[in-house]
Design an enzyme around this catalytic site. Sequence first.
Site, short mmCIF file in Angstrom:
data_model
loop_
_atom_site.label_atom_id
_atom_site.label_comp_id
_atom_site.label_asym_id
_atom_site.label_seq_id
_atom_site.Cartn_x
_atom_site.Cartn_y
_atom_site.Cartn_z
N CYS A 91 0.83 -1.21 0.00
CA CYS A 91 0.00 0.00 0.00
C CYS A 91 0.86 1.26 0.00
O CYS A 91 1.98 1.26 0.51
CB CYS A 91 -0.89 -0.04 1.25
SG CYS A 91 -1.94 1.40 1.47
N SER A 104 0.52 3.84 1.77
CA SER A 104 0.75 4.40 3.11
C SER A 104 2.08 3.91 3.69
O SER A 104 2.74 4.63 4.43
CB SER A 104 -0.40 4.04 4.06
OG SER A 104 -1.61 4.51 3.53
N HIS A 149 4.72 6.03 2.01
CA HIS A 149 4.83 7.38 2.57
C HIS A 149 5.82 7.43 3.72
O HIS A 149 6.49 8.44 3.94
CB HIS A 149 3.46 7.87 3.07
CG HIS A 149 2.54 8.35 1.98
ND1 HIS A 149 3.00 8.94 0.83
CD2 HIS A 149 1.19 8.37 1.89
CE1 HIS A 149 1.97 9.27 0.06
NE2 HIS A 149 0.86 8.92 0.67
N HIS A 157 0.32 -3.01 6.84
CA HIS A 157 -0.91 -2.76 7.62
C HIS A 157 -2.14 -3.29 6.88
O HIS A 157 -3.25 -2.86 7.14
CB HIS A 157 -1.06 -1.25 7.86
CG HIS A 157 -1.22 -0.48 6.58
ND1 HIS A 157 -0.16 -0.18 5.77
CD2 HIS A 157 -2.31 -0.02 5.95
CE1 HIS A 157 -0.58 0.44 4.71
NE2 HIS A 157 -1.89 0.55 4.77
N CYS A 184 -7.21 -3.02 4.17
CA CYS A 184 -6.94 -1.59 3.98
C CYS A 184 -7.60 -1.12 2.70
O CYS A 184 -8.68 -0.54 2.72
CB CYS A 184 -5.45 -1.25 3.97
SG CYS A 184 -5.15 0.48 3.54
#
Length: 365
Positions: A40, A42, A45, A61, A166
Site C-alpha cells: 500500500c 501508506s 509514505h 498494515h 486496507c
Amino acid sequence: MRVTAAVLYDTKKPVVVEDVELLEPGPGEVLVRWKANGVCHSDLHVITGDYPHPLPVVLGHEAAGVIEKVGPGVVTVTPGDHVCSSYIPSCGKCWYCIGGQPTMCALRDKPRWFMLDGTPRFRKDGRGLHHFLQVSGYATHSVLPEESVIPIRKDAPLEVVCLVSCGVLAGAGPVFNRAKVPLGASVAVWGCGGVGLNTIQAARLVGAAKIIAVDTVKQKLAWAEEFGATHVVDASAEDPVARVQALSGRGGVDFAFEVVGTQKTIEQALNATHRGGTCVVVGVSPAGTRVSVDPGMLLQQRVLTGSSFGAGHQRTDVPMLIDLYMSGKYKLDELISRRLPLTELNHAFDLMVRGEVKRSVIVYD
Ligand code: CU
C-alpha cells in the site's frame, strides 16, 4: 521467537529483510502468523519520509493470517481463528465506539507504533523495533492488540482477502458509509489504483448511474472500466473538472471521491461537484498538504469531507465485503497483479511507484 521481518532503518533507503526477535503476546494481545500482506502507498509514505514515523519500523498494515497464541484476558479470538488486521483499532468501549463511530476509536490517541502498554514486541540486537499502526504485516508473525484484529470466515483465501484490511474497505466504504450513494447517482472518482478501483466497484454495486473515472495513466483508466466505470477522463490530456462537469449533464456530479491525496486533485474533485454535491477525500496526503477552498462553494451547500478506513464499522464491514467476494459479487482476485515473497518487497514498492500494478501481495509460506 525468531521471525523474519522487513525493517526500515532509514527513510529513502530499501527495507532490510532479516531475522528479528518477537516477544510473547502480553495481556490483551495476540500473536498472528501472517499469510499475506498487500502493498500500500501508506507504507511507502513512511519510506519516502512524506509521513514522518519513528524508526526503525516494521511496516505493513493490510494483512491477514491465523491466530497462533493469545495473551491473558483475550476473549474475542482463540488460536486457529482467521483474522484480518485492523489498522484502526476498535475497543468497543469508548465514546466513539459506543456512539457508532468505531473508526474514530479513542485508541487512536495512543502511539500507534507500540502496543497499548507503550512498548514494542519486536527486537533486534537488544533494541526495540517500532510497529506500524499496531499491525506490522511485513513479517512472518507479529503481535497485535486484540482490538486490532477482526475475525473472519475460515473458508476465505487469506492471500486474497488481506486486501480488505486496507485498500478495499478504505475505497469501498466511503461509497456506502460516508456518501451513502443512492441508486442512480452520478459519481466521479479521482485515482484508479488499488484503492480507487474499489470506490468504482462499490459505486457500481450500489447502483450509481454514472461512474466517471479520472486518472493520468491510461492503463489505470482501462482497469477502471473493468471495475465498473461508465466514462473515463484522462487528466493528462484535458481539464478533468470541465470534462466531469460536462459528462454529468448537471454542471457537476452528485459525489466526487478523491483517492490520490494531493492538493490539486482534492481541489479538482470538490470543484467537479454540483451545488449541494459532496466531495469525499479518501487519498492520504503527505504531511503538510493544504487545500484552497472558495467559501462560495460551501455556501452553495457542497460538502467537503473525508473517510477513515471506510467510515463505518470495520468489525462488520470487513466480513461483509468478504461475504460479497465469496458469493461472487465483489472482485478481489482481479485486484491482485502480483504475488511476491517478502524478500522482493523493495521491488514491489518500485512496481507500485511505476503504476504497473493494481495491488501486489506479499505472500508467506
Ligand atoms: Cu493502506
